[in-house]
Design a protein around this motif. Structure first.
Motif: not given
Length: 281
Positions: A67-72, A76-87, A118-121
């Protein structure tokens, strides 16, 4: 011997060991989390909570549920989610503050509604301050959920100042407000032990996670604010253990859970209270 965690406590405790102030070495956190996920008490453990500012670090989270806890910035959250998923991570949730105390939560709720679209799941938790604008914010979240978006509120019930700890009546009113709007909720900060207690070093009185669990169940059953507050205010386990025990085989109502820097601490307290049986691998 293997012991299963009762449904009442399933996923109750997220692993917050990457969040301040519990941060240690990243590799150590990942290794410890993997052990939790394979232990007999794995059913108690929810997601590994990852601050959005750490997303560029080499966490190597192949198959890791986070689970991503935003501290920024919210943007920027969509980019953060995409990076974690790509990893290779399995991102199931985003948690983000929508305002500071005294600020209008509506703009932030609008931004999170866009993310949910944008991220319905994703499960999106909007951290709403327990101050001005709270009830209107809950109305907005309820409206967003009615539109089909997976958004729910999150509340901070502790911190570095006494005013950040709501009283039992204040928290009971919030829980009942969520009940009345059919809103599940998460809590953050302050839940150090199972029972309500006063920290001898700070003098702050902390809510207990068992108190919250029993209070939430009472609210779900239709209890009024005074009765819910009574459960939140209990400092002895006797009035709390039996209400929890009789519901152990039922899903937990209303309360999605909380994060702990060491998931073994709440586990140990639940074992000591006789609500989870200790087990050995």
């Amino acid at each position: 011997m293997s012991t299963l965690v009762p449904p009442l406590f399933a996923g109750l405790v997220d692993d917050a060991s990457l969040l301040p102030p519990g941060v240690t070495g990243f590799r150590e956190v990942l290794e410890a989390h993997a052990k939790h996920r394979s232990a007999w008490y794995a059913g108690l453990v929810g997601s590994l909570l990852v601050p959005s500012s750490l997303v560029d670090l080499d966490l190597s989270p192949r198959g890791l549920v986070v689970g991503v806890v935003n501290d920024a910035a919210l943007s920027a959250l969509p980019t953060v989610v995409a990076k974690l998923r790509s990893a290779g991570a399995v991102v199931t949730r985003v948690e983000a503050a929508v305002a500071r105390r005294g600020e209008d939560p509506q703009p932030g709720l609008g931004a999170l509604r866009t993310l949910a679209a944008e991220e319905p799941d994703l499960d999106v938790y909007a951290e709403i301050p327990l101050s001005w604008g709270l009830l209107a914010g809950l109305d907005t979240v309820a409206g967003q959920r009615a539109e089909g978006w997976r958004i729910a509120p999150k509340f901070r019930v502790g911190g570095l100042a006494a005013e950040l700890f709501p009283t039992p009546v204040e928290l009971a009113a919030v829980i009942c407000a969520c009940r009345d709007r059919d809103l599940p909720f998460k809590l953050a900060a302050g839940l150090r032990h199972a029972l309500r207690h006063t920290d001898p070093e700070t003098g702050f009185t902390h809510h207990g996670f068992l108190n919250v669990l029993v209070a939430s169940a009472a609210a779900a059953d239709g209890a009024e604010v005074a009765e819910v507050a009574e459960a939140l205010g209990a400092t002895h386990p006797v009035p709390l253990i039996e209400p929890a025990r009789i519901r152990r085989d039922e899903p937990r109502p209303l309360w999605a859970g909380f994060g702990a820097p060491n998931v073994l601490e709440p586990l140990t307290e639940l074992i000591r209270l006789g609500l989870i049986n200790g087990g050995y691998e």
